[in-house]
Structures are given as structure tokens and as C-alpha cells.
Write an enzyme that holds these catalytic residues in place. Sequence first.
Site, short mmCIF file in Angstrom:
data_model
loop_
_atom_site.label_atom_id
_atom_site.label_comp_id
_atom_site.label_asym_id
_atom_site.label_seq_id
_atom_site.Cartn_x
_atom_site.Cartn_y
_atom_site.Cartn_z
N SER A 150 -9.89 -0.90 7.22
CA SER A 150 -9.32 -0.67 6.06
C SER A 150 -8.13 -1.95 5.48
CB SER A 150 -8.35 0.34 5.72
OG SER A 150 -8.87 1.56 5.52
N SER A 156 -8.83 1.36 2.67
CA SER A 156 -8.38 2.25 2.26
C SER A 156 -7.16 1.25 1.00
CB SER A 156 -8.06 3.50 2.76
OG SER A 156 -6.92 3.18 3.90
N LYS A 169 0.21 -1.08 0.54
CA LYS A 169 0.19 0.15 -0.18
C LYS A 169 1.00 1.25 0.26
CE LYS A 169 -3.51 1.96 2.86
NZ LYS A 169 -4.47 1.72 3.46
#
Length: 571
Positions: free
Chosen positions: A159, A135, A61
Site C-alpha cells: 500500500s 490502501s 493516512k
Amino acid sequence: MTQSCVARVTAAYRRIAEADRPEVWITLRPEADVLAEATALDARLAAGEPLPLAGVLVAVKDNIDVAGLPTTAACPAFAYTPEADAPAVRRLLDAGAVVLGKTNLDQFATGLVGTRSPYGPVRNALRPEKISGGSSSGSAVAVALGIADIALGTDTAGSGRVPAALNGIVGIKPTLGLVPTTGVVPAARSYDAVTVFARTLTEAQRAVGVMTGPDDGDPRSRAWPDDVRLAAPSRPRIAVPREEDLAPLSDGGRAAFAAAVKQVEAAGATTAVVDVSPLLLAARLLYDGALVAERYAAVGEFIAGDPSAADPTVAGIILGAAGLPAHALAADQERLDRYRAMARRALSGYDALLLPTTTGHPDIAEVLADPVAVNSRLGTYTNFVNLLDMAAVAVPAGEADGSPFGVSVVTRAFEDQPALDIAALLTGEQAPEPLPGCGVDLAVFGAHLSGQPLNHQLTDSGARYAGEVTTTAAYRLTALGTTPPKPGLVRVGPGGGAPIGGERWTLSPAALGHFIAALPAPMSLGRVELAEGRWVLGFQCDPDSAAGGTDITEHGGWRAYLEAAGEAATG
């Protein structure tokens, strides 16, 4: 690993081209660079170097640092290029993993939808018209599409779990601090966690196991406690929510959740309905209360300096926290303490809480039309977990309304391994090996064996069954006149005895200390030599006490002796 590292990398880049999902990536490394690393890994393996994650392909990420690759947090104006890897990434690389690139996310990790990014909404891996969840959107989809073996995400409000549920994969959200957040762009520093996505529990667990451990750069990082539980009980007690707590679900969602409850019951768990409303109320504090001030503390000054550089929804959430008074934050922190106490009382006596991971699966268009309200609903069952310092494992649980449906196993802090064991009841996998590396092996030969009257002392302490063992032929076994009946194992030297069968259990250092403190005469703990050639701690008996018992060495073990004695009594 059946394929070479080079072959795995080649297959991954072929899959990237086939999938044609450019929105998954913010920075995709050139194939030639990754192949060069894979070639070096294959050479190290051929030389005999132990690399437990050799060739495991990782997507990261893009709010987690990878040396030499830009960290953008999905905001180009914020981008910087770190010189060092985040410890979570470095530990994977040291174990032989290979990073493919940096993945898209809801900007500054603010959102559960996967649409709040200038690099475009990340479409769901299975239903492209639907959201991927955020996210950690790109990371989850990279795994679900079969590109990466594992992917790193972060989780403040859910997330690391919501995208797992919506893409039909596994997401592990460890206890806060077990995986250090050094090198991670903070969302809400007190409640941020580095997470792992994978297609199986075993793959995800291996990665988490490598990444755990304190780091000097993260003052909130933590080590496993000495009394950590290394296993769930064979018949775990699981709390489930009331029907009214499931009101946000569709009929299909409630049916899918009921099927998951029946599945864990069929696997041996017992369930009971509890009132989880205190947890759901605590969840609202993350965005609807003053705790959102942590998000302003993280990146608020940057956004305030150039609001146009940020996604409008993200900027609105973060800048809205700028004027919160300190007393409001203190009041909400006090409320949170009270919710923690209420949660402890509600879940007392249970090994885990089973919940739906999220409430539904919106279309991308639905989110774009109403970005805040739809996002808030998605965090109904996830927002409270980090606020209350809990661990969670999200796993697939069938379908609802044509989309993947997922459930989460939620446990107390540091009970990550029991959560994995219970989650395995839903995935059908063999429970992964324990995460903590702090267990001590103990060999037992009598009343502590599985099914025997004192075995509960092991299982109640969270000990983990590790298989059958046999001693060398240097031991004799004696039936003692104790209550309950138990044998004594005595070392008599090579050739003076016979192989004796028993079991090996792994337990925490604190649990072992309790055993030693409570051990009744004539039992003791000492080193026992196993037939495989190693020595482990085991129950033994002093020779004088053994001399007053009945020698049962000829049976080769306590169970065989009990069986023979039972046959003699009924014969």
C-alpha cells in the site's frame, strides 16, 4: 525553503480548491488553524530555531493518529479521537512539518485499489476513470496533485508502493520496525510499515530519516544495526526477474520494465536474471494462507460485532479468517521461514532486486465489478516484501498503456540506503544523504582513496564517499615501502608541514571496527585536523616508521605524488 510557511499553506489550500477532489480527504483541517501553526513556525525560524522540515506540508493516512483529529480507518463506526500523535507524526511536527489533514483509504488498510471506502473511491490523480491504488489512496493522490509535499501511508501488502506507481510519484517502504507503528491502526501487526510518498526521493528520504528510531510503545520497533551499509557500490549488481515471471504484465508493461533495466545498466549497474518464483509464492501467503488471521486479530471482533458497519469486501476478507486453526497459522509461518531462506539464496551476491511495482492500471468500474481478483493481481510483486523482511523504494519509470508505470528496488532488511542509491539511478536525482544517523567519518590519504588498490575495502563495507578534504599545515606525508604502496601521514605540529589532500568516507561503527582490527603496521587510526577546523578519524603513521620512508609532502597528496612519479618514470 524559499517561501514562508504561511505562503506554502495558502498555496496548498488554493490547490485543494482547484483540484476539487473531496474524496481524497476524510478530515481536512480548517485553513485558519493551519495558518496559525504556519505563522508560529515562521516566527520560530526568524528567531533562528533549526527546523529541518519547516513548512513541509503533510497529509496523513487516516489509520495513523494525529492528536485531536478523528482516526476512522475509513469506518465511521470505528472512529475515535486520539489525545497523542503517533510517533511518526510527532517526529515530523517536531521538525517543523505541518499536517493538512487525514486522507481516505481502503477500509482498515485492506486492499490495493482505493475503492473500498464509504467516503468514496479515490480517483487517480492523472486518469480519473482509473483507480488510485490503495490502501493509501488519498495520501498518494494528495502528493500527486501537488497539494502535500509528503504524505504518510502504511504498507502491509504494497500500500505504500502500488499507489506511488499508479500516480507517478515516489514511495519509500522502510525496513519493518525502523519507523514505529505506535498509534497506527493495525492491519497485520507483524507486517505493517509506515511509509512516505513524495514527488522526489530526496523529499521522501528526509521524512523517513526524521521518523526512524525505536519507540517504547512499539515492541517491534528497531534501531539501525552497527553494521548497516551506508551506500550502494558504484557499480551495483542488480537481480531482475525471468521473462516468465513478468507474464502478468501487458506488452507495454514489459517494454517499460525492459527500458528501466537498460537505464540502470547505462548508469553503471550490472544485471543478471534470477528465478524470483519463491518470492512470488511467498506473496500468496498473505491473503491465501493462514497469515490473514493477523487481520482478524486486528479488527475482527469489531467487525463481527457489527458487520454492516464495514465494507462488504473488507468484512468478507477479515471475517473469513475467524475460523482458521492455530496449527494452520503455525504451518504457514514455517513455510514463510523456508521462503526467506530461498530468497536469501536466490539474491545472494546481489545488491538489490528490480521488479515492476504492480501489474497494470484497472478502471474503477473494473474493480467494482470484480473487487477481489483485480486487487490480488495488483499485489503480485509487492506482497512478499514485508513477509520476507525486506525494504523497498518505488519510483516512476515512464508509462505503459497510457498510465504511469513504476518499478521497485527491493533490498535486504536495513539496506534501505542502498535501495535509495539505486533508485536514484532511475530518477536522475543525486543520491540522497544516508538515512542512518550512525555513521562515522574516516579520512583517508593513500591506498584507500577512490581508484586506489585498497578502496574496495571501503566500498565492500558499504562506506559512503563524502567528499574531498584537506588537512591543516601541521602534517607531513611519507611514501612507505609497503605492498601495495601507500603513504604515511604524520602530525608534526602547526607550521611544521603542509596541507595534505585526501577524502572523507562515512562508514558504520562495525565496519570501522573491522578496519581497526585488520590495520597493518605501521598504520594507525587517530584524530586528524582538517583545514575547515574540525577533527575526524583518519589514517596516520608512527614517526619512526615515517622516518624510514621518502618525504613527499611537497606534492600535497598521494595522487599528485603518483602522477609526478609516473611522469618521471616515463620521461
